[in-house]
Design an enzyme around this catalytic site. Structure first.
Site, PDB file in Angstrom:
ATOM      1  N   LYS A 211     -65.191  17.003 -34.930  1.00  0.00           N
ATOM      2  CA  LYS A 211     -63.883  17.001 -35.580  1.00  0.00           C
ATOM      3  C   LYS A 211     -63.921  16.091 -36.810  1.00  0.00           C
ATOM      4  O   LYS A 211     -63.498  16.468 -37.888  1.00  0.00           O
ATOM      5  CB  LYS A 211     -62.818  16.526 -34.578  1.00  0.00           C
ATOM      6  CG  LYS A 211     -61.435  16.467 -35.154  1.00  0.00           C
ATOM      7  CD  LYS A 211     -60.413  16.106 -34.097  1.00  0.00           C
ATOM      8  CE  LYS A 211     -59.068  15.840 -34.763  1.00  0.00           C
ATOM      9  NZ  LYS A 211     -58.042  15.428 -33.822  1.00  0.00           N
ATOM     10  N   GLU A 217     -73.462   9.718 -32.720  1.00  0.00           N
ATOM     11  CA  GLU A 217     -74.381  10.497 -31.878  1.00  0.00           C
ATOM     12  C   GLU A 217     -74.657  11.855 -32.521  1.00  0.00           C
ATOM     13  O   GLU A 217     -75.807  12.302 -32.626  1.00  0.00           O
ATOM     14  CB  GLU A 217     -73.769  10.728 -30.483  1.00  0.00           C
ATOM     15  CG  GLU A 217     -73.624   9.500 -29.622  1.00  0.00           C
ATOM     16  CD  GLU A 217     -72.323   8.741 -29.865  1.00  0.00           C
ATOM     17  OE1 GLU A 217     -71.658   9.000 -30.899  1.00  0.00           O
ATOM     18  OE2 GLU A 217     -71.975   7.888 -29.032  1.00  0.00           O
ATOM     19  N   GLY A 271     -59.634  16.320 -29.898  1.00  0.00           N
ATOM     20  CA  GLY A 271     -61.009  16.706 -29.581  1.00  0.00           C
ATOM     21  C   GLY A 271     -61.151  17.303 -28.188  1.00  0.00           C
ATOM     22  O   GLY A 271     -61.778  18.341 -27.989  1.00  0.00           O
ATOM     23  N   ARG A 272     -60.534  16.654 -27.188  1.00  0.00           N
ATOM     24  CA  ARG A 272     -60.707  17.124 -25.807  1.00  0.00           C
ATOM     25  C   ARG A 272     -59.891  18.373 -25.510  1.00  0.00           C
ATOM     26  O   ARG A 272     -59.948  18.913 -24.410  1.00  0.00           O
ATOM     27  CB  ARG A 272     -60.383  15.992 -24.828  1.00  0.00           C
ATOM     28  CG  ARG A 272     -59.018  15.355 -25.026  1.00  0.00           C
ATOM     29  CD  ARG A 272     -58.915  14.024 -24.315  1.00  0.00           C
ATOM     30  NE  ARG A 272     -57.668  13.314 -24.606  1.00  0.00           N
ATOM     31  CZ  ARG A 272     -57.488  12.473 -25.617  1.00  0.00           C
ATOM     32  NH1 ARG A 272     -58.462  12.276 -26.481  1.00  0.00           N
ATOM     33  NH2 ARG A 272     -56.338  11.854 -25.795  1.00  0.00           N
ATOM     34  N   GLU A 357     -59.523  10.281 -20.874  1.00  0.00           N
ATOM     35  CA  GLU A 357     -59.300   9.892 -22.273  1.00  0.00           C
ATOM     36  C   GLU A 357     -57.818  10.066 -22.621  1.00  0.00           C
ATOM     37  O   GLU A 357     -57.283   9.367 -23.471  1.00  0.00           O
ATOM     38  CB  GLU A 357     -60.185  10.728 -23.203  1.00  0.00           C
ATOM     39  CG  GLU A 357     -60.381  10.089 -24.564  1.00  0.00           C
ATOM     40  CD  GLU A 357     -61.505  10.715 -25.366  1.00  0.00           C
ATOM     41  OE1 GLU A 357     -62.614  10.137 -25.427  1.00  0.00           O
ATOM     42  OE2 GLU A 357     -61.288  11.792 -25.948  1.00  0.00           O
ATOM     43  N   HIS A 388     -73.293  17.413   0.738  1.00  0.00           N
ATOM     44  CA  HIS A 388     -74.526  16.744   1.161  1.00  0.00           C
ATOM     45  C   HIS A 388     -74.767  15.470   0.364  1.00  0.00           C
ATOM     46  O   HIS A 388     -75.892  14.977   0.307  1.00  0.00           O
ATOM     47  CB  HIS A 388     -75.703  17.715   1.030  1.00  0.00           C
ATOM     48  CG  HIS A 388     -75.575  18.857   1.988  1.00  0.00           C
ATOM     49  ND1 HIS A 388     -76.050  18.785   3.281  1.00  0.00           N
ATOM     50  CD2 HIS A 388     -74.967  20.059   1.861  1.00  0.00           C
ATOM     51  CE1 HIS A 388     -75.762  19.933   3.910  1.00  0.00           C
ATOM     52  NE2 HIS A 388     -75.097  20.714   3.065  1.00  0.00           N
ATOM     53  N   LYS A 516     -67.320   1.715 -30.448  1.00  0.00           N
ATOM     54  CA  LYS A 516     -67.992   2.429 -31.553  1.00  0.00           C
ATOM     55  C   LYS A 516     -68.221   1.469 -32.720  1.00  0.00           C
ATOM     56  O   LYS A 516     -69.293   1.445 -33.318  1.00  0.00           O
ATOM     57  CB  LYS A 516     -67.076   3.556 -32.074  1.00  0.00           C
ATOM     58  CG  LYS A 516     -67.075   4.829 -31.280  1.00  0.00           C
ATOM     59  CD  LYS A 516     -66.298   5.882 -32.066  1.00  0.00           C
ATOM     60  CE  LYS A 516     -65.839   7.015 -31.185  1.00  0.00           C
ATOM     61  NZ  LYS A 516     -64.907   7.915 -31.844  1.00  0.00           N
TER      62      LYS A 516
END
Ligand code: F6P
Length: 526
Positions: A211, A217, A271-272, A357, A388, A516
């Site tokens: 965005k 990253e 963004g999410r 978030e 399990h 950040k």
């Protein structure tokens, strides 16, 4: 804009719920089911092809009434209508929250001030469609390649990765078989290195998805991929083997992205919440545009339901209200999402960002501290694997963890019978959590197995399952693109409803900034 809303704990219904919890907290699910033979029917709602069975909850009719009243009193419906109207309900960033416009029909009207969001959305969707078809047909190819693209590598992180990865995995059985889609997100270089080993540079399309186009990253991975392409193919490949999705047009320019390979979106998309936008380009490439549009249609169907249904019959509101019930009145701080279809294996991780978030906040919209617990910790895993691994804690641990079980009626693979076994397991787990096994039942079982009194005395207590551990069953016919869209929108609106009741801004994310900034400072300091 500063909003003056009400602290949740001061609402009359909040107080009523506190008192009510003392009554309901004493009841057992065994008792509730024994009293009402039709409880499973009565505590189920169906809408948009999704069935929600919330009968295994520590809730009576009165609980649901009170929770629905809480939603009204907290102004959930009003805030919902303001979101759809394009009001700037993301107050700390002064932004509209219009991811719902991304799945609009052409006739819908979504506006952010003077901006006609519907028209803008459909223009980008049409551009995506042309691009996707040209990639699939081989009309658009990599630099120097006579062959169509064989691989797509999506480079992005958080909201520019999780939804893509989740949807591609969930809908693997709807994939376009000529194209493999990979995702690269982490900064450490391992994912990128592994993907580069599997691909041919000439027939690979890299999609940089960000965005902001400033995320460390993503830019680190994108630059490394570009260098690899420059070394293996040459400079010209950048304009032919890279596409990008961003709101930052200058940065796409600076990277060398060809104008026809750029896809924009807008600051009113968080963004999410962005998988519905051009951020979903890699999904559209992997599944085909028809399936991507079906995914959007699913989201739209859930929006309609969310806008119309009263709180007690509204699937997203019910999920949110039950979650608040446990989070704020029973002290449960986490919720497990357990899909019984391994294709939904990344759904919990996707929902983790969406919930945590959005609602991991402790300051209310007007700036006052939030005085009740908010922001459920969301975690989970595909059901049988989880059985399990961590179900021991769900059944007998000292923590109280409400559960969402999610499953299609029909399996998503050709091994249909195996899916049936998965469903049986899900049912068994829901029953075990809800009804448990008493000491008397354990003793009778051990006696029947011929154990001595002494052995029984030593072991019985360890085998008791206290039960009373709530779960929701979320069922639908099959896992297809439209249903996937419904499921994602279901949880989006659940998160919205929770945030509205807690009176927090679910659409900012200031809490990710400090880390950040410090990482950037540390990098510059060497
Ligand atoms: O660090 C959090 C975040 O800002 C998320 O909200 C977002 O989804 C992610 O980073 C990626 O951001 P971008 O799409 O701008 O690269």
């Amino acid at each position: 804009m500063i909003e003056k809303n009400t602290a949740p704990e001061t609402l009359a219904t909040w107080k009523a719920l506190r008192a009510h919890q003392k009554e309901v907290g004493k009841k057992s699910l065994r008792e509730l089911f024994a009293k009402d033979r039709k409880r499973a029917e009565r505590f189920s709602v169906k809408a948009c092809g999704i069935r929600l069975d919330y009968s295994r909850h520590l809730a009576t009719r009165k609980t649901i009434k009170l929770l629905a009243k809480l939603a009204r009193e907290a102004g959930v419906e009003d805030l919902r209508d303001r979101m759809f109207a394009g009001d700037h309900i993301n107050t700390t960033e002064d932004r509209a929250v219009l991811h719902v416009a991304l799945r609009s029909a052409q006739k819908d009207r979504f506006r952010d001030g003077d901006q006609d969001c519907t028209a803008d959305v459909h223009e980008v969707l049409d551009k995506m469609e042309r691009f996707v078809q040209a990639v699939h047909s081989g009309e658009i190819r990599g630099y120097g390649s006579r062959l169509p693209f064989t691989d797509v590598v999506n480079i992005g992180i958080g909201g520019s990765d999780l939804g893509i990865e989740m949807a591609l995995k969930a809908l693997h059985h709807h994939r376009v078989r000529s194209l493999r889609v990979h995702t690269v997100s982490n900064i450490d270089g391992t994912q990128l290195a592994d993907v580069l080993e599997q691909i041919n540079p000439r027939t690979t399309l890299f999609v940089i998805c960000s965005k902001t186009f400033t995320t460390q990253e993503t830019l680190t991975n994108a630059r490394a991929a570009r260098n690899w392409l420059l070394e293996t193919v040459g400079e010209e490949a950048v304009a032919r083997n890279f596409a990008a999705v961003s709101t930052n047009h200058e940065a796409m320019d600076a990277f060398g992205i060809h104008p026809d390979y750029r896809f924009g979106f807008w600051d009113w998309v968080g963004g999410r919440y962005s998988v519905w936008s051009a951020v979903g380009l890699s999904v559209a490439l992997g599944l085909g545009m028809k399936n991507f549009r079906a995914f959007l249609a699913g989201g739209r169907a859930m929006d309609r339901h969310f806008r119309r249904a009263p709180p007690a019959e509204n699937l997203p509101m019910l999920l949110a209200l039950l979650s608040i019930w446990y989070n704020d009145f029973f002290g449960a701080s986490s919720q497990a999402i357990l899909p019984y279809d391994a294709r939904l294996g990344r759904f919990p991780a996707f929902l983790q960002q969406m919930h945590m978030e959005s609602n991991g906040k402790s300051v209310r919209k007007g700036g006052k501290p939030l005085r009740v617990p908010s922001g459920n910790i969301i975690w989970g895993e595909a059901g049988n694997n989880a059985q399990h691994s961590f179900y021991q804690l769900l059944h007998q641990g000292s923590r109280f963890v409400p559960v969402d079980f999610i499953a299609p009626d029909e399996g998503s693979s050709r091994f249909r019978d195996q899916h049936r076994l998965g469903l049986i397991n899900m049912r068994a787990q829901a029953e075990a959590l809800a009804f448990g096994q008493t000491a008397a039942e354990v003793r009778a079982d051990l006696e029947a197995r011929g154990m001595s009194r002494q052995e029984i005395c030593a072991l019985a207590i360890h085998k008791v399952h206290r039960g009373n551990r709530p779960s929701t069953l979320i069922r639908f016919r099959r896992l297809d693109p439209k249903t996937m869209g419904k499921l994602v929108a279901l949880y989006e609106h659940k998160v919205f409803t929770e945030g509205a009741i807690w009176d927090i801004d679910s659409f900012d994310q200031w809490g990710v900034e400090l880390g950040k900034k410090l990482a950037q400072q540390l990098e510059s300091a060497g």
